[in-house]
Design an enzyme around this catalytic site. Sequence first.
Site, PDB file in Angstrom:
ATOM      1  N   ASP A  60      -1.753  -2.875   1.868  1.00 19.36           N
ATOM      2  CA  ASP A  60      -0.814  -3.172   2.947  1.00 19.36           C
ATOM      3  C   ASP A  60       0.497  -3.647   2.329  1.00 19.36           C
ATOM      4  O   ASP A  60       0.499  -4.555   1.491  1.00 19.36           O
ATOM      5  CB  ASP A  60      -1.408  -4.255   3.847  1.00 19.36           C
ATOM      6  CG  ASP A  60      -0.694  -4.375   5.185  1.00 19.36           C
ATOM      7  OD1 ASP A  60       0.229  -3.577   5.439  1.00 19.36           O
ATOM      8  OD2 ASP A  60      -1.071  -5.263   5.968  1.00 19.36           O
ATOM      9  N   ASP A 106       2.766   1.546   6.843  1.00 22.91           N
ATOM     10  CA  ASP A 106       2.750   0.616   5.715  1.00 22.91           C
ATOM     11  C   ASP A 106       1.359   0.192   5.248  1.00 22.91           C
ATOM     12  O   ASP A 106       1.235  -0.748   4.465  1.00 22.91           O
ATOM     13  CB  ASP A 106       3.570  -0.632   6.057  1.00 22.91           C
ATOM     14  CG  ASP A 106       2.991  -1.410   7.229  1.00 22.91           C
ATOM     15  OD1 ASP A 106       2.144  -0.861   7.960  1.00 22.91           O
ATOM     16  OD2 ASP A 106       3.398  -2.577   7.414  1.00 22.91           O
ATOM     17  N   GLU A 107       0.317   0.878   5.695  1.00 26.70           N
ATOM     18  CA  GLU A 107      -1.013   0.493   5.213  1.00 26.70           C
ATOM     19  C   GLU A 107      -1.970   1.673   5.252  1.00 26.70           C
ATOM     20  O   GLU A 107      -1.796   2.622   6.021  1.00 26.70           O
ATOM     21  CB  GLU A 107      -1.576  -0.668   6.035  1.00 26.70           C
ATOM     22  CG  GLU A 107      -1.846  -0.333   7.482  1.00 26.70           C
ATOM     23  CD  GLU A 107      -2.545  -1.459   8.231  1.00 26.70           C
ATOM     24  OE1 GLU A 107      -3.445  -2.090   7.648  1.00 26.70           O
ATOM     25  OE2 GLU A 107      -2.195  -1.687   9.396  1.00 26.70           O
TER      26      GLU A 107
END
Length: 489
Positions: free
Chosen positions: A21, A115-116
């Site tokens: 993350d 974003d992860e």
Amino acid sequence: MVRDEGRTPIEHAECRILHIDMDAFFVSVELLDHPHLHGVPVVVGSPSGRSVVLSASYEARALGVRSAMPMSVAMRQCPTAVILPPHHRRYSEISGQVMRIFRSVTPHVEQLSVDEAFLDVAGSMRRLGGPREIGEQVREEISSTLGITASVGAATTKFVAKIASTRAKPDGLLLIPGDRTVAYLHTLPVSALWGVGAKTQEVLGRIGIRTVEDVAHTPVTTLRRLLGSSGEHVHNLAWGRDPRRVVVARPEKSIGAEETFSRDIDDSDVLRRELLRLAHRTATRLRASGNRAGGVALKLRYADFSTLTRSKKFDEPVDSANALYTAATALLAALGDRPMAVRLIGLRAESLESGGDGSTQLTIDRRDDNWRLAERVLDDVNRRFGDAGVVPAGLLASRRADEPRRGRAGGPPPAAGDAGAGTAAGVGAGGGAGGGAGGRAAGRTGGSALGRGGAVPEAESGRRAGHDQGPGAGGSSRGAPRTHRDPRA
């Protein structure tokens, strides 16, 4: 990644699942362009209207600012924070580079958001080392090539890996060995379990369940009585049981956008104009993903927060803003008189399927394929000239009145302009400069006009939970005339 030989036996090989993350991703990307702001409280979002915090630096978080917090509250919590507007195309660009780094480690990547992602690194350990080594290599690669940081959790299951990455933040790595998983989980509060929100905590707290260990030692029958069908799921998580595998691809079932207005709206012209804006956001994303929509849905949320949706199917799949807009405005009209003003409006393309090659010949009539091909030309113009390079001509006048506006977190790139035979900037039917009569006609009759800074990022409604909202266009206009004006004209 660099090959690392001779790592046998592999330590903690059972921890094959990594959850990676990015740390305060939107803020981190903004700091690449504003390095002088390192070390000060930074918030990404719009300071106006009903907008919310899209991302906050750790300095701002230390002062009580959180993602999805109303911006007005955040500014009271941290009046010295620097407010930066979001740049979603930039975030998408960096996200693509992050995902390429992940896929250089393993093809087994399940992207959860910009974003992860989860990674299954079982097949990469012989080449790159154990899960801890792989996690550190990924973190170093992201830091050295992109200038941002990531946190990594490594565990035997997705659930525990996610917990580990959360507790490794910011810029850290936590590995939870298989034989210590249960002991570790039982030290955590019940809120650490997936699906246990504030209401569930309150229900469990009434009978004294406050930790994961408490859940683990509560009979499943009791949990079922309290939580319904999710009771057994929560009990399994409390013992570290999570059979889900990393899923490499998740086909999108729908793509959409929505807007929360800064003031409740009762003017149908304003709603239609916003639908045009949302139709272009959605159509641009449809074309970028190579999909077409078999249907469209309209969403309205009224001033009292009651929500309704209406949908319809297309005879043939579409990916043009004109088709989406036409169908959505028909659904809006079919509602008749609305009981109260509208707080939020949304448009969603549904029943997605892979699109064609877009080779239909452009003619002078306005069949949907003509609009669609013209919109593709405008997509190219927008890619060349950046955010908001082309906007629908019908939105230019409203843009000045509506600003400042911002969309939700993770919103799609600004849309191409309203599709017509050309653009007022002189992009003709064939996409060439000059445009000729097609470009002049569009400028007169509602094609598109080349302009900067007007189109604003809208929400990516198919994103994960969080749904950060931004202020919308226009004000409340009760009693305003209801003369229908097509914003495309």
